[in-house]
Design an enzyme around this catalytic site. Structure first.
Site, PDB file in Angstrom:
ATOM      1  CG  ASP A   1      -1.837   1.181   1.281  1.00 23.88           C
ATOM      2  OD1 ASP A   1      -2.230   1.672   0.209  1.00 23.88           O
ATOM      3  OD2 ASP A   1      -2.167   1.624   2.399  1.00 23.88           O
TER       4      ASP A   1
ATOM      5  CD  GLU B   1      -4.691   1.342  -2.549  1.00 26.99           C
ATOM      6  OE1 GLU B   1      -5.407   0.629  -1.825  1.00 26.99           O
ATOM      7  OE2 GLU B   1      -4.375   2.498  -2.261  1.00 26.99           O
TER       8      GLU B   1
ATOM      9  CG  ASP C   1      -0.810   3.297   5.930  1.00 21.89           C
ATOM     10  OD1 ASP C   1      -1.176   3.965   4.960  1.00 21.89           O
ATOM     11  OD2 ASP C   1      -0.729   3.752   7.092  1.00 21.89           O
TER      12      ASP C   1
END
Length: 173
Positions: free
Chosen positions: A7, A68, A141
């Site tokens: 992430d 991501e 996260d």
């Protein structure tokens, strides 16, 4: 298959690693974040991300990287920072000869919760349930990175093959 989910972020880059395959519950390998010093300039912070991710790759030897996909936010500055961190993550994986895949937040939410509109709490709760954890990883996260890894373990290769087949069909027309 060992999947390293990332992430991306300039201050906190979430990292989550699972072992898993389609049709089987994944197992947690490791989870955490790579942090950077906000007092440093962006170039040095990106180097800190690279160094931190290199350590994760060296320690856990993933087979594939799931990142991501950066999407447009209201704050253009934060999108650029996030995109730069995602680029560093992709570069670290590519240098090691690993496949690098991108998943949208909606795709990850749908894979993990069944709804592309799920909120962070719902994603965290499902990560706990899927991986049989006592509580959601912190910060968020880290939980998001695990959700990315789970998504790819369950859908990554199949989703990419489907997209390739659709693209091939469109090219024939």
């Amino acid at each position: 298959m060992r999947v390293l989910g990332i992430d991306p972020g300039l201050t906190r880059c979430g990292v989550g690693i699972v072992d898993g395959t389609v049709g089987r519950p994944p197992t947690l390998v490791a989870v955490g974040v790579v942090r950077t010093d906000p007092c440093l300039d962006v170039a040095n912070r990106l180097m800190e991300i690279e160094t931190g991710l290199d350590e994760w790759f060296d320690t856990y030897a993933p087979n594939v990287v799931a990142i991501e996909r950066v999407f447009a936010q209201h704050n253009l500055h934060s999108v650029i920072d996030t995109a730069q961190a995602a680029g560093v993550a992709a570069l670290v994986g590519a240098r090691r000869g690993l496949p690098v895949a991108y998943h949208t937040p909606t795709e990850v939410k749908a894979a993990v919760t069944g709804s592309g509109g799920a909120n962070k709490a719902q994603v965290g709760a499902m990560v706990v349930r899927i991986l049989r954890l006592g509580s959601p990883p912190r910060p968020a996260d880290a939980a998001d990175a695990l959700a990315l890894a789970i998504c790819h373990a369950w859908r990554g290769g199949h989703t990419n093959r489907y997209a390739a087949a659709v693209a091939k069909t469109r090219r024939r027309r």
